[in-house]
Enzyme design. Structure first.
Site, short mmCIF file in Angstrom:
data_model
loop_
_atom_site.label_atom_id
_atom_site.label_comp_id
_atom_site.label_asym_id
_atom_site.label_seq_id
_atom_site.Cartn_x
_atom_site.Cartn_y
_atom_site.Cartn_z
CG ASN A 1 -1.85 1.14 1.31
OD1 ASN A 1 -1.82 2.02 0.44
ND2 ASN A 1 -2.68 1.18 2.33
NE ARG B 1 -6.33 1.54 0.13
CZ ARG B 1 -6.37 2.70 0.78
NH1 ARG B 1 -5.28 3.20 1.28
NH2 ARG B 1 -7.49 3.34 0.91
CD GLU C 1 -9.28 -1.49 4.22
OE1 GLU C 1 -8.75 -1.31 5.35
OE2 GLU C 1 -9.70 -0.55 3.53
#
Ligand code: ADP
Length: 397
Positions: free
Chosen positions: A7, A91, A384
């Site tokens: 991320n 992400r 997530e």
């Protein structure tokens, strides 16, 4: 099979390495202040002491190499060779309306992510740098991109279109995209599994309540509406964001303050919400503490938040023609029993009944509604990163 979840922000890189046979995290960490003075990497091998490297990190390629070295390190590492890492999952905040699901990275995919930069100017450039950095370090390894917007792509047009002249949709892509889709998707699947049911048979409202908050209507496994809009400013009151308001407030405040468009945007994103109303903090814990001591503006901020969430749940019950499950997740949803109780109290007329004892939990999966509640209320901690790792495995295994 090992999967690296990445991320990347414009000056940060968060990562987790998963063993997908067990879905356990082997190591995780964060590189901060990339390209800025004071850069460092914090790496933690699961079960071990954190390992910190303070060094100049001029760009994402240098950051990625540091991460890979840490994963290989003889004391702090968790792999013997980088060949053990089968794929990386990234992400991505905005995939606009180009992506309805996660995909393997190709040149065309990269072009489309670049086209979405105007929709996520603070995020997508960092994601692109992260993908390019790992492609540079491990050119043969496949990369998968998982979009925060993808889960919301099943909304019908009457839910995602705004009442602006149609050419602004055609030319400027002005529409509702939503956010936190990976979290809404994860908790809706997990809640159904936890309840021993299929998400395909349930009408759920998922409430992701953190510093940024969004609420989604998930009917039979598909998102049909969500509270965030073109940007993550819309929806319920947030830590520092206004949430929904009369759009005419924007020119009104601009006229009295002389704010430019950028200053106005900053004002609505960073100075409003719980912070702006309470004058205490953007952090709900501080606002709750002040309210307990009698601070009226702190109480007001909490009331606006709980009322707003309850209204969305009511609206989405109409959108779905019923409601079976309410899911609470993220920092506030998982931890604040008083927020959950305050919201559900306003939904009693719909048969929502919280069990105060069961609700007295934080940070773990639980049913918090009473046995005779018509709607089941559950807390599901979001994950997530695991959702990204699962999608990456599915597309590359
Ligand atoms: P982000 O959107 O930055 O990922 P989080 O999901 O971590 O945010 O949520 C942060 C919010 O969760 C903050 O408002 C914080 O006050 C709230 N929160 C965390 N723990 C508690 C708690 N025990 N009680 C009330 N609120 C909490």
């Amino acid at each position: 099979m090992k999967i690296l979840v990445i991320n990347c922000g414009s000056s940060s890189l968060k990562y987790q390495l998963f063993d997908m046979d067990t879905e356990n995290v082997l190591a995780k960490g964060l590189v901060e202040r990339i390209g800025i003075e004071g850069s460092q990497m914090k790496h933690v091998k699961t079960g071990a002491e954190p390992y910190t490297v303070v060094t100049p990190i001029k760009d994402h390629k240098v950051a990625m190499n540091l991460v890979l070295e840490a994963l290989l390190d003889k004391d702090h590492g968790v792999v013997k060779s980088l060949d053990e890492i089968s794929a990386a999952g990234h992400r991505i905040v905005s995939g606009g309306d180009y992506f309805k699901k996660s995909v393997i990275v190709t040149d065309e995919v990269m072009d489309a992510i670049k086209k979405c930069i105007p929709l996520a100017p603070l995020h997508n450039p960092g994601h692109i740098m992260g993908i390019e950095a790992i492609q540079h370090a491990l050119p043969k390894m496949p990369n998968v991109v998982v979009f925060d917007t993808a889960f919301h792509q099943t909304m019908p047009d009457y839910a995602y279109m705004y009442g602006v002249p149609y050419e602004f949709y055609e030319k400027n892509r002005i529409r509702r995209y939503g956010a936190h889709g990976t979290s809404h998707h994860f908790v809706s699947l997990r809640a159904a599994e936890f309840l021993g049911k299929s998400s395909k048979g349930l009408k759920m409202v998922t409430c992701h309540l953190g510093n940024g908050s969004s609420i989604s209507a998930v009917k039979y496994g598909k998102c049909i509406d969500t509270s965030m809009g073109l940007t993550p400013l819309a929806g319920v009151l947030m830590g520092t964001r206004t949430g929904d308001m009369d759009p005419a407030i924007v020119p009104f405040i601009q006229k009295v303050t002389n704010y430019t468009a950028d200053e106005m945007n900053d004002f609505m994103n960073k100075k409003s919400g719980l912070l702006g109303v309470s004058g205490v903090s953007s952090d709900l814990r501080d606002v709750e503490e002040a309210a307990d001591k009698g601070n009226e503006r702190a109480k007001l901020a909490i009331n606006i938040l709980e009322y707003g969430i309850a209204k969305y749940i009511g609206a989405y019950t109409v959108a779905m023609g019923g409601l079976d499950v309410i899911v609470f997740t993220a920092g506030i949803g998982e931890n604040s029993a008083t927020t959950r109780a305050g919201v559900c109290k306003q939904l009693e007329f719909m048969g929502v009944k919280i069990d105060p004892e069961k609700n007295n939990i934080r940070g773990k999966e639980a049913i918090v509604s009473a046995d005779d509640s018509k709607v089941t209320v559950v807390v599901i901690p979001t994950n997530e990163e695991l959702m990204i790792a699962r999608d990456t495995k599915r597309l590359t295994a």
